[in-house]
Motif scaffolding. Sequence first.
Motif, short mmCIF file in Angstrom:
data_model
loop_
_atom_site.label_atom_id
_atom_site.label_comp_id
_atom_site.label_asym_id
_atom_site.label_seq_id
_atom_site.Cartn_x
_atom_site.Cartn_y
_atom_site.Cartn_z
N ASP A 62 14.60 52.25 36.52
CA ASP A 62 15.47 52.28 35.36
C ASP A 62 16.62 53.22 35.70
O ASP A 62 17.09 54.04 34.78
CB ASP A 62 14.85 52.67 33.96
N HIS A 105 9.40 60.82 29.12
CA HIS A 105 8.41 60.25 30.30
C HIS A 105 8.95 60.85 31.51
O HIS A 105 10.11 61.30 31.79
CB HIS A 105 8.59 58.54 30.06
N ARG A 199 22.15 66.35 27.17
CA ARG A 199 22.01 64.98 26.31
C ARG A 199 20.35 64.88 26.58
O ARG A 199 19.91 64.60 27.69
CB ARG A 199 22.70 64.07 26.80
N ASP A 201 17.50 62.37 26.12
CA ASP A 201 17.06 60.83 26.25
C ASP A 201 15.84 60.83 25.35
O ASP A 201 14.86 61.51 25.22
CB ASP A 201 16.62 60.63 27.65
N GLU A 258 19.61 62.13 21.64
CA GLU A 258 19.61 60.47 21.41
C GLU A 258 18.32 60.26 20.60
O GLU A 258 17.33 60.40 20.84
CB GLU A 258 19.44 59.79 22.68
N HIS A 334 26.09 53.46 28.30
CA HIS A 334 25.65 52.83 29.34
C HIS A 334 24.41 51.89 29.15
O HIS A 334 24.09 51.14 29.76
CB HIS A 334 24.89 53.76 30.63
N ASP A 335 24.21 51.86 27.76
CA ASP A 335 22.91 50.90 27.12
C ASP A 335 23.57 49.80 26.10
O ASP A 335 22.93 48.97 25.88
CB ASP A 335 22.06 51.68 26.37
N ARG A 421 22.73 45.58 28.89
CA ARG A 421 23.14 46.84 29.49
C ARG A 421 24.12 46.66 30.70
O ARG A 421 24.98 47.61 30.84
CB ARG A 421 21.99 47.79 29.72
#
Length: 565
Positions: A62, A105, A199, A201, A258, A334-335, A421
């Motif tokens: 990812d 994760h 930032r 996630d 986020e 970016h998403d 995305r």
Amino acid sequence: MQIQKTWWKESVVYQIYPRSFYDSNGDGIGDLRGIIQKLDYLTDLGVDVIWLCPVYRSPNDDNGYDISDYQDIMPEFGTLADWEELLAQMHQRGIKLIMDLVVNHTSDEHPWFVESRKSKDNPYRDYYIWRSRKDGREPNNWASLFGGSAWQYDEATDEYYLHLFTKKQVDLNWENPKLRADIYAMMRWWLDKGIDGFRMDVINMISKAPDLPDAPTVTGDRYQYGGQYFINGPRLREFLAEMKREVLSKYDIVTVGEMPMVTTEHGIAITHAETGHLNMVFQFEHMNIDEDPSAALSRRSIWPWQLRDLKRIMTQWQNDLADKGWNSQYLSNHDMPRAVSRFGDDGQYRVESAKLLATFLHMLQGTPYIYQGEEIGMTNVKFPSIEDYRDVETRNFYREFVEENHGNPEAVMQIIHAKSRDNARTPLQWNASEQAGFTSGTPWIQVNPNYTTINVERDRADSNSIFAYYQELIRLRKTNPVIIYGKYHLILDDDPAIYAFTRTLDRDRLLVILNFTKTNPVFVLPDHLSTTDPVLLIANYPVDATKELQKITLQPFEARVYRLS
Ligand code: NOJ
């Protein structure tokens, strides 16, 4: 409560997706030395902070959000020495660095997981969330946010592990204090190198409901959305408070979490100047206005959005957090699809609507985040085939709907063209030469074919460009405290085309007028704002100064900001 003044409220942040920013060595992949080469470009734009998407070692299931070593750099992007040089060069120019912190994760290739899966009594077993089979199937019915089950069976120990994203992104077990201590040590390691913030996630997914209950069955699908059991979970605030105590409070940094599915109530609690844990959150309510409300997973539907919804949501965040917490402002990342294609017009009025959105972003109270390419009005891309797409989420979506459920490929491609995305991940368009000047090789994802007309070089040569307009907005922020600290007040609440508001700080008042449509609505100045001497601060069309402000027929996507006295 009086708003406290801080550097991160006064800053403008620029988000870099390194893979697509600038390739310095011709391998088709953007890299750290590429960023170093372009720092003067960002200085010219005027931004204060860079948020760098993950650059850590990763198998890239990812694109870096699956980390296999938190304390090393992905070889395609360069080395730790390159990263040190980037930080030094940024600091020399007065630009601060926010690193991406992905701790919900890790990659399944992270040494912790390699150990964890070995045996049930391995010291790292409890770093992840393992469960045994239930009634002959997965431990619960949760769907992964990227499609399929959120559980993956692992033969070695005959158990399943939880992964809310792909099966190579394994959820960490935050219930384990040893894991938390390791994460905090890693954060301190980066902070001690001199970075200026994180930032975080999907940070509001780190606490799961302890018994991992089944999600309610809402759709006919085998797996169901279980967000209520892993978003804003029972121990989230406790973990963040611990992180603040152990790490964040020891440094002068900025933090932004986020947080999908947050309300302003959470927003206040998390960002509260005295009792909160982080400085800002990325909320998603405005990103959901063009999603089918019944769809469980995002970016899988097209839905006509209404300006009234945008006003309602942004106004609630402005008002609820005012004097208590602090907002972040973003219209793309970016998403997300490109803002101009989503909320503006990427055809005839591309330039005007990109400037309108920029005005909106910068005039709200909160720290603005500019996503790379937004400053030149880059647009969505329509690749003809699913084979042209690189994003794991997009490809899973296509596979599930077309290959597994025999859905109509054209219908799915239409959604992908609007929402994938990858719209935001095509290379930054530097000039009109081959591959948009991004690389001398073959880019990892194709460039948007419109690079011959939309590119940095062209914008920089035009004093009336989108880039020049962003520069001016940033300059205005630096010289007008009302833009940063002024109180927001919505006017013309129900107007379906015009979004207008004021910002007030002491005796200073700004009036922001934004026509979000292609039509020509008439703006009528409310009586209480009538003023003898309005001064135009910025506008995206030439404005006839002899005309009265009392009543104006707006041009398509027209934006104006006045100072009222
Ligand atoms: C949010 C990130 O922005 C996105 O790119 C990523 O796929 C997920 N979190 C999972 O890390």
